[in-house]
Motif scaffolding. Sequence first.
Motif, PDB file in Angstrom:
ATOM      1  N   GLY A 199       0.829  -1.209   0.000  1.00 47.71           N
ATOM      2  CA  GLY A 199       0.000   0.000   0.000  1.00 47.71           C
ATOM      3  C   GLY A 199       0.864   1.260   0.000  1.00 47.71           C
ATOM      4  O   GLY A 199       0.613   2.202  -0.755  1.00 47.71           O
ATOM      5  N   LEU A 200       1.902   1.261   0.829  1.00 52.13           N
ATOM      6  CA  LEU A 200       2.790   2.423   0.906  1.00 52.13           C
ATOM      7  C   LEU A 200       3.588   2.573  -0.385  1.00 52.13           C
ATOM      8  O   LEU A 200       3.700   3.667  -0.944  1.00 52.13           O
ATOM      9  CB  LEU A 200       3.752   2.284   2.094  1.00 52.13           C
TER      10      LEU A 200
ATOM     11  N   ASN B 268      -0.289   6.553   2.638  1.00 50.28           N
ATOM     12  CA  ASN B 268       1.016   7.184   2.897  1.00 50.28           C
ATOM     13  C   ASN B 268       1.421   7.087   4.365  1.00 50.28           C
ATOM     14  O   ASN B 268       0.609   6.774   5.240  1.00 50.28           O
ATOM     15  CB  ASN B 268       1.015   8.636   2.403  1.00 50.28           C
ATOM     16  N   LEU B 269       2.705   7.383   4.590  1.00 49.71           N
ATOM     17  CA  LEU B 269       3.282   7.202   5.930  1.00 49.71           C
ATOM     18  C   LEU B 269       2.617   8.074   6.988  1.00 49.71           C
ATOM     19  O   LEU B 269       2.494   7.682   8.137  1.00 49.71           O
ATOM     20  CB  LEU B 269       4.788   7.498   5.890  1.00 49.71           C
ATOM     21  N   LYS B 270       2.171   9.265   6.584  1.00 52.23           N
ATOM     22  CA  LYS B 270       1.571  10.169   7.545  1.00 52.23           C
ATOM     23  C   LYS B 270       0.229   9.605   8.035  1.00 52.23           C
ATOM     24  O   LYS B 270      -0.042   9.533   9.224  1.00 52.23           O
ATOM     25  CB  LYS B 270       1.373  11.532   6.871  1.00 52.23           C
TER      26      LYS B 270
ATOM     27  N   GLU C 110      -1.952   2.955  16.279  1.00 48.72           N
ATOM     28  CA  GLU C 110      -1.013   3.030  17.406  1.00 48.72           C
ATOM     29  C   GLU C 110       0.222   2.153  17.201  1.00 48.72           C
ATOM     30  O   GLU C 110       1.362   2.591  17.395  1.00 48.72           O
ATOM     31  CB  GLU C 110      -1.757   2.606  18.688  1.00 48.72           C
ATOM     32  N   LEU C 111      -0.013   0.917  16.779  1.00 47.32           N
ATOM     33  CA  LEU C 111       1.108  -0.013  16.593  1.00 47.32           C
ATOM     34  C   LEU C 111       2.104   0.525  15.564  1.00 47.32           C
ATOM     35  O   LEU C 111       3.320   0.470  15.758  1.00 47.32           O
ATOM     36  CB  LEU C 111       0.569  -1.377  16.142  1.00 47.32           C
ATOM     37  N   VAL C 112       1.577   1.065  14.472  1.00 43.16           N
ATOM     38  CA  VAL C 112       2.447   1.588  13.413  1.00 43.16           C
ATOM     39  C   VAL C 112       3.191   2.822  13.908  1.00 43.16           C
ATOM     40  O   VAL C 112       4.402   2.965  13.693  1.00 43.16           O
ATOM     41  CB  VAL C 112       1.630   1.937  12.143  1.00 43.16           C
ATOM     42  N   ALA C 113       2.482   3.718  14.607  1.00 45.81           N
ATOM     43  CA  ALA C 113       3.102   4.956  15.092  1.00 45.81           C
ATOM     44  C   ALA C 113       4.295   4.632  15.992  1.00 45.81           C
ATOM     45  O   ALA C 113       5.367   5.240  15.862  1.00 45.81           O
ATOM     46  CB  ALA C 113       2.069   5.799  15.833  1.00 45.81           C
ATOM     47  N   THR C 114       4.122   3.666  16.890  1.00 43.82           N
ATOM     48  CA  THR C 114       5.213   3.285  17.810  1.00 43.82           C
ATOM     49  C   THR C 114       6.421   2.779  17.032  1.00 43.82           C
ATOM     50  O   THR C 114       7.558   3.183  17.279  1.00 43.82           O
ATOM     51  CB  THR C 114       4.740   2.140  18.757  1.00 43.82           C
TER      52      THR C 114
ATOM     53  N   PHE D 225      -8.064  -0.112   9.383  1.00 45.97           N
ATOM     54  CA  PHE D 225      -7.408   0.929   8.581  1.00 45.97           C
ATOM     55  C   PHE D 225      -7.261   0.460   7.130  1.00 45.97           C
ATOM     56  O   PHE D 225      -7.574   1.194   6.194  1.00 45.97           O
ATOM     57  CB  PHE D 225      -6.024   1.269   9.162  1.00 45.97           C
ATOM     58  N   LEU D 226      -6.790  -0.760   6.959  1.00 40.38           N
ATOM     59  CA  LEU D 226      -6.562  -1.264   5.596  1.00 40.38           C
ATOM     60  C   LEU D 226      -7.872  -1.368   4.829  1.00 40.38           C
ATOM     61  O   LEU D 226      -7.948  -1.052   3.648  1.00 40.38           O
ATOM     62  CB  LEU D 226      -5.848  -2.625   5.638  1.00 40.38           C
TER      63      LEU D 226
END
Length: 383
Positions: free
Chosen positions: A202-203, A209-211, A217-221, A297-298
């Motif tokens: 996806g990215l 996108n990354l933002k 939460e898991l991705v942000a960490t 999210f996906l």
Amino acid sequence: MQPLANYAAQDVNSKGRKIKEDSPAYRDEFQRDRDRVIHSAAFRRLEYKTQVFVNHEGDLYRNRLTHSIEVAQIARSVARALNLNEDLSESIALAHDLGHTPFGHAGQGALNECMLDYGGFEHNLQSLRVVDELEERYAEFLGLNLTFESREGILKHCSTKNAKKLGNIGKRFLKKTSPSLEAQLTNIADEIAYNSHDVDDGLRSGLINLKQIQEIELVATQYQNVLDTYPKLDERRTIHELVRRLINAQVVDLIENSKAILEEAKPTAIEDIRASKKSLVAFSDKMQEHNLELKRFLRNNLYTHYRVVRMTSKAERVIRELFAEFFEHPELLPDKISDKAITAMQEQDAIVCARHVADYIAGMTDRYAIAEHKRLFDPSETT
Ligand code: MG
């Protein structure tokens, strides 16, 4: 290597194959299962079947073959850490998607709709059909004649209606009990693999996108961890560093939490695992929440992105039109299937005829389905 746990699946205690065979000389029974899967035609076709991105959208994205190999990698790591049977997990992982239609979930949904009056279409059940019946390679039997344990793992889900028709392999769906731990962990390895590689694809495709993805939460960490360690890293490496951390965090959680569950439950044999109504391999509650958040999210941002949806709707149309045309005119099918389908129609057995058509369509790769559709509907195409 550590000895296997006493509740692991062991080939010496296997419930066996439908057709009895001599044991192989230098492999165990589950290694032989895995090897048969690798040498099957359905396994090779996974290379040209996709989950989210249709094959010709680019060579950069996962297909079902690379997905299955990633699932096997994760499943083997987890199996080894829990002293479970790596070979069985690998065999299940490599076979788990053999029954998938072309065009991922869109294809399967469309084929199921076409089959509603004729018994429906479930991809898990189709994977079992492939290894039990549809592969025609061995002189002595249809299918791959795999062990009960591999077949049990392949059939992850099954409706009650279908479970009733399946004999031994269907019983657990009626009793609501569990399969081997190797089957349970491979199922979760599948989720870890597709959630993580869909983030990656996806990215890299720019559909997310990354933002935006940092709302999870898991991705942000994990993303913060990459930034702190490598503040000047380019985007491509940053994405990979993020994705490998996502996989690792889930795998470590799964191993540690499952160890704790098993220590408490104290199973002493595989029969205890099979009698259990709850999973003894599982994420912690916190990771389970993270996992659901990532899936949500996906679903909201990638699987329903308009570019994916456009492709999906084209794919559904191809499957629907192929089914309708073949079902109405079985003489258009290639010789061998055509004979079977026409005989079924002459015997007024629409259910059997529809199943032959569904088997044929489910076996197609993305590009073969597109080519076959053209051959049927485009008069300028030679057949
Ligand atoms: Mg899968």
